[in-house]
Design an enzyme around this catalytic site. Structure first.
Site, PDB file in Angstrom:
ATOM      1  N   TYR A   1     -25.404  28.190 -54.161  1.00  0.00           N
ATOM      2  CA  TYR A   1     -25.561  29.050 -55.334  1.00  0.00           C
ATOM      3  C   TYR A   1     -26.987  28.935 -55.884  1.00  0.00           C
ATOM      4  CZ  TYR A   1     -24.666  31.101 -59.956  1.00  0.00           C
ATOM      5  OH  TYR A   1     -24.708  31.878 -61.085  1.00  0.00           O
TER       6      TYR A   1
ATOM      7  N   SER B   1     -30.210  32.631 -62.750  1.00  0.00           N
ATOM      8  CA  SER B   1     -29.545  31.464 -63.330  1.00  0.00           C
ATOM      9  C   SER B   1     -30.551  30.325 -63.417  1.00  0.00           C
ATOM     10  CB  SER B   1     -28.368  31.036 -62.449  1.00  0.00           C
ATOM     11  OG  SER B   1     -27.872  29.766 -62.828  1.00  0.00           O
TER      12      SER B   1
END
Length: 257
Positions: free
Chosen positions: A160, A147
């Protein structure tokens, strides 16, 4: 036919394969000629996806097994399944991932460990466990789905982002360590992609406007656009590319001010 742009005869394992980016990756790999092993947690959704794809790509083999890859025992069950199929493995796409969206002060140690077990340990362990099959093929490929939050600050939370930064570094390390075994290891780093998980955040019109303002291409990405980058990194045409992380982000990381 130029075989550099085909995957005929290859066997690919895609995790998190029942929806979103993972499902798009399965479809893209099948379209390029690969046979695909699908793994995801939700058995009913997974089997429905597998049946649809088997009908759409009747000349290809499509296998499916429900498993939670955050669980060490279930990772071993997946390996037993691959062994029983006796199909070997040329390609591994580590797509399993989740998030727990909270303000930083509300995250617990359990939250962080849970994210790392799902997002990092699943990729590390599936790569390690599948090395025995990948190393038997001269042009094997691993692609990790990371990501942009592992490369810069994004409001998806520190845990995250930490987990996705770990995926980026795992990619670099394995690329160097596994090159001698003929295994290329790369990653993709998506920005906001139109999936069921992202739609929760993007349902807020104000937040969606902010996201689009920071995206030079001015739109949300589609799962198929991530899958195309994943598939390219698996192709013989990408045979001299390893250790790279391709952002699939509509220009987000290059925006500046």
């Amino acid at each position: 036919m130029d075989t550099r742009w085909r995957l005929d005869g290859r066997k690919a394992l895609v995790t998190g394969a029942s929806k979103g980016i993972g499902l798009a990756c399965v479809r893209e790999l099948l379209a390029l000629g690969a046979d695909v092993l699908m793994v995801a947690r939700e058995d009913e959704r997974l089997q429905a996806a597998r049946n649809d794809l088997a009908a759409e790509f009747s000349a290809r083999e499509v296998w499916a097994l429900a498993a939670d890859l955050a669980d060490p025992e279930q990772r071993l069950e997946v390996c037993d399944w691959i062994s029983d199929l006796e199909c070997g493995l040329d390609i591994l796409v580590n797509n399993v991932g989740t998030n727990i969206r909270k303000p930083w002060a509300e995250h617990t140690a359990e939250d962080v460990l849970s994210l790392f077990h799902t997002n990092v340990m699943s990729a590390f362990e599936m790569s390690r466990l599948c090395h025995r099959w990948l190393s038997q093929h001269p042009s094997a490929a691993v692609v990790n789905v990371g990501s942009v939050s592992g490369l810069t600050h994004v409001r998806t939370g520190a845990p995250y982002g930490m987990s996705k930064a770990a995926i980026a570094q795992l990619t670099r390390n394995f690329a160097v360590e596994w090159a001698r075994d003929g295994i290329r290891v790369n990653a993709v780093a998506p920005w906001y992609i139109r999936t069921s998980r992202s739609q929760v955040a993007l349902a807020d019109p104000g937040y969606l406007d902010e996201v689009l303002e920071r995206t030079p291409m001015g739109r949300i990405g589609e799962p198929e656009e991530v899958a195309a980058a994943v598939a390219f990194l698996c192709l013989p045409a990408a045979s001299y590319i390893t250790g790279e992380c391709i952002a699939v982000d509509g220009g987000f990381l290059r925006y500046g001010f």
